[in-house]
Structures are given as structure tokens and as C-alpha cells.
Design an enzyme around this catalytic site. Structure first.
Site, short mmCIF file in Angstrom:
data_model
loop_
_atom_site.label_atom_id
_atom_site.label_comp_id
_atom_site.label_asym_id
_atom_site.label_seq_id
_atom_site.Cartn_x
_atom_site.Cartn_y
_atom_site.Cartn_z
N ASP A 1 91.01 3.21 43.00
CA ASP A 1 91.00 4.50 42.31
C ASP A 1 91.68 5.56 43.18
O ASP A 1 91.12 6.01 44.18
CB ASP A 1 89.56 4.91 42.00
CG ASP A 1 89.45 6.25 41.29
OD1 ASP A 1 90.50 6.89 41.05
OD2 ASP A 1 88.32 6.67 40.98
N SER B 1 87.18 13.98 33.84
CA SER B 1 86.32 13.43 34.89
C SER B 1 86.62 14.04 36.25
O SER B 1 85.75 14.05 37.14
CB SER B 1 86.46 11.91 34.95
OG SER B 1 87.81 11.54 35.16
N HIS C 1 90.49 10.04 41.35
CA HIS C 1 89.33 10.87 41.65
C HIS C 1 89.24 11.08 43.16
O HIS C 1 90.06 10.57 43.92
CB HIS C 1 88.07 10.23 41.07
CG HIS C 1 88.13 10.04 39.59
ND1 HIS C 1 88.62 8.88 39.00
CD2 HIS C 1 87.81 10.87 38.57
CE1 HIS C 1 88.59 9.01 37.69
NE2 HIS C 1 88.10 10.21 37.40
#
Length: 379
Positions: free
Chosen positions: A358, A131, A361
């Protein structure tokens, strides 16, 4: 002048021997330009801003400089996924978009979309991995798409792959989902098996590309309930437990063999991007409410995955570029979505500490744009 002639002849003699040695080493790796590898240190060379640069430029050391001319595209780029659109999701600051990486002693050219499209005309470029590689793909597409008329661009899907097409230039920029590179399959009893020596099911999508960019690191260290498999398999042998770095080395070796056997270095460039750093300490709150890069790191930590990757690349015949973005990105704990990975209501904004964070990312525009500036400078 007469006295200088023997010295001149001697110098020519030694230069001839040196060039002969360099050509022999280059032939050993099936390449004509020894700048692909740093033979003196027996190390895989880092990506350079110019392939034939006469002086070494280490892009991994430098500092982040605040630059008002950034970001390079608007936050309303239609190809961004919700999880990385931090501004749309309510992040109150925007300074994280305005930092430019400045290596010591050299520079990375500012991204030029039209120049990139011109160089990539009639080419197929593919980014392969997890990802975070999808994060980088979205960044690259947004860097490019602004100069292309609406009717001349589209996105298509094929199995685990998606492709952005710049139709007038006959270019495709693709992302292929393969976080482990090797194959992960379900057995008849629904047990998930990671086949360390099988790759063709994923690799069939990579064939025919002019540029291949890989990453694979994070999934190999997932453990316990976060692991994506129940067993490892190699040949006919099944393993319940294995040292993660041993498994990583075996999986990467399978990938390396596939590249050596199936890709022609005269037609295709292969780049392996090093692992993106995580700032997950303190249960993911290490990156929350951070607005500036770190000036330096308290200690230089080289991830085990990077050491394993370098070891595998050294054994390959194919000249793979290693793009090392780990240390430069480790300074950017301000660049993650944190709690802004989704749109929040008014009440949630008042109590963000209750939300998951998060720190893996990256917000876009943001840090992956710099990775792509480095990448396109190479190309």
C-alpha cells in the site's frame, strides 16, 4: 518641511486610491480580508500560518527535518485503524515518524492539543472525502485525545459519518465518507450511476459545521475494473465514457455551487486539501523498504486534479482556502504502510515481497500529522 508637504499629500492620495481598490476587490468576493485570495496573481492563496501575516509564506516549499521530539502521540492511540498502525503490524523502523516539515522562510507551530481544544470550544469540525481523509481524521483525533480524560470523550456514528466528541469542550471532530462528493447511486438494473449534478444526499450531513475540510481526487481516476461506477449522468443524459478530468470538473462545480448557495462565510470556514500523492510505480514497491524522505524531486509534476481544482475554486464566490500538501508529501515515499498494512506472521515477514504493498495511505503517526499541524495553525 514645506517642500515635503506636496510629496506627503501625493503619497496619501495614492494610498487612498490603493485601499479603495483593495476594498472593492474584497467586496466582490464578499470578504473583508483580502489575504484570503492572492489578487495579484489571480490565484487561490495557499493556507498561511497566520491569516493576517504581513508577508507571504509559501508552506508548499521547504524540506523535511529529522526531529527527535516527534512523533506527537503514541502508536497505541486507540482510534487508529489497523491498516495504518505500521508499528503494530511489524514495521521494523520508526524513523518515518520523526520528520518535521520546515517551510522556507517561516515555520509551522508545533501542535498544541489544549490550545486547539480551547480555540475549537463549542465548534463542529468535519473532514469530508475518501479513505485518505479518514487517515487524516484519525491523525487529528490522536493528536487531540491524549489530553482528554477517558470519561470525557467518545465516538458516535451517523450514516456515512463518525464523530469524535470532546465532551468538556463541547467539540466534535467528524469524518464523513464522500470520496466523490457528488452522489453515486444504483439503478434498478444494479448499474452504478455517478450523478455529476447531484450532491444533497451527501451534503445534508455537512450542514451546520463551523469548519469543513474537503478532499476528492483519487477515485475520479479509477479505471476499468477499479472504477466505482458504470455510467455518468448529468440531467437526463447518460454517458458510458467521459474524460475523467472533465467529469471531475463537473462534479467539483456541483460541489462549488452547493457551497456558494448553502454556506455562510461569516459562520463557516471551508478548506480544500489537495490530493495526497501516490508512490505506486513498480507495482506498489516504490515505497517498500524506504526509510528517509527524498531530498528533492527529479521534476516538478502538478497533478491534473490540482489544476482542475484551482480552476473551479477561482470561479467561486465563497472564499475557500486551498491547502496544498501534494509536493511536500511527494517527498515522503517512506511514510506509506507498504506491506505493513496488516499484521504479519513470522513466515510472511521473511518473504514480504509476496505481499501486496500500500503506497497510497500513510502510517500513523506520520505525514498526515503535519497536514493537521498546518490546518490547525490556520484555525
Amino acid at each position: 518641511m514645506a517642500h515635503a508637504r506636496p510629496k506627503t499629500l501625493l503619497l496619501i492620495f495614492f494610498v487612498a486610491i490603493f485601499l479603495s481598490f483593495c476594498n472593492a476587490k474584497s467586496s466582490q468576493f464578499g470578504i473583508e480580508d483580502e489575504s484570503w485570495l492572492d489578487e495579484e496573481e489571480n490565484e487561490v492563496d495557499m493556507v498561511q500560518t497566520r491569516r493576517n501575516s504581513p508577508t507571504h509564506c509559501d508552506l508548499t516549499t521547504g524540506r523535511w527535518i529529522y526531529d527527535e521530539s516527534y512523533p506527537l502521540y503514541d502508536t497505541d492511540c486507540p482510534y487508529l485503524s489497523t491498516a495504518v498502525t505500521c508499528q503494530r503490524n511489524g514495521r521494523p523502523d520508526s524513523q518515518y515518524q520523526k520528520w518535521r516539515w520546515a517551510p522556507h522562510g517561516c515555520s509551522i507551530p508545533r501542535f498544541d492539543a489544549l490550545k486547539f481544544l480551547g480555540k475549537m470550544r463549542r465548534k463542529r469540525m468535519m473532514l469530508i472525502g475518501d479513505s485518505i481523509m479518514r487517515n487524516q481524521w484519525e491523525s487529528l483525533v490522536c493528536l487531540v485525545q491524549g489530553v482528554i480524560p477517558t470519561g470525557s470523550k467518545r465516538v458516535t456514528y451517523n450514516g456515512p459519518s463518525m464523530a469524535f466528541h470532546a465532551l468538556d469542550f463541547e467539540i466534535s471532530i467528524e469524518f464523513s465518507w464522500a470520496p466523490l462528493l457528488v452522489e453515486l447511486k444504483k439503478a434498478s438494473d444494479n448499474k452504478r450511476i455517478l450523478h455529476l449534478d447531484l450532491i444533497e444526499e451527501n451534503a445534508r450531513y455537512w450542514r451546520g459545521a463551523d469548519i469543513l475540510v474537503f478532499d476528492s481526487a483519487h477515485w475520479w481516476t479509477h479505471s476499468d475494473k477499479y472504477s466505482s461506477w458504470d455510467y455518468y449522468m448529468e440531467g437526463h443524459s447518460l454517458f458510458k465514457n467521459m474524460n475523467p478530468m472533465v467529469a471531475y470538473q463537473r462534479g467539483l462545480t456541483t460541489w462549488a455551487k452547493w457551497i456558494d448557495l448553502n454556506v455562510d462565510p461569516r459562520q463557516t470556514r471551508v478548506i480544500f486539501r489537495s490530493m495526497s500523492p501516490r508512490h505506486n510505480r513498480e507495482k506498489g514497491w516504490k515505497c517498500y523498504n524506504q526509510s528517509r524522505p527524498l531530498a528533492n524531486l527529479s521534476h516538478q509534476h502538478v497533478p491534473q486534479q490540482l489544476l482542475v481544482l484551482k480552476g473551479v475554486l477561482r470561479q467561486m464566490r465563497f472564499p475557500v482556502y486551498l491547502q496544498d500538501i501534494t509536493t511536500m508529501s511527494a517527498l515522503r515515499r517512506d511514510g506509506h504502510p507498504s506491506v505493513y498494512r496488516r499484521a504479519m506472521g513470522q513466515e510472511e515477514r521473511q518473504h514480504p515481497i509476496d505481499l501486496s504493498s500500500d503506497c497510497n495511505h500513510w502510517c500513523l503517526p506520520g505525514v498526515p500529522d503535519t497536514w493537521n499541524e498546518m490546518l490547525t495553525a490556520l484555525l
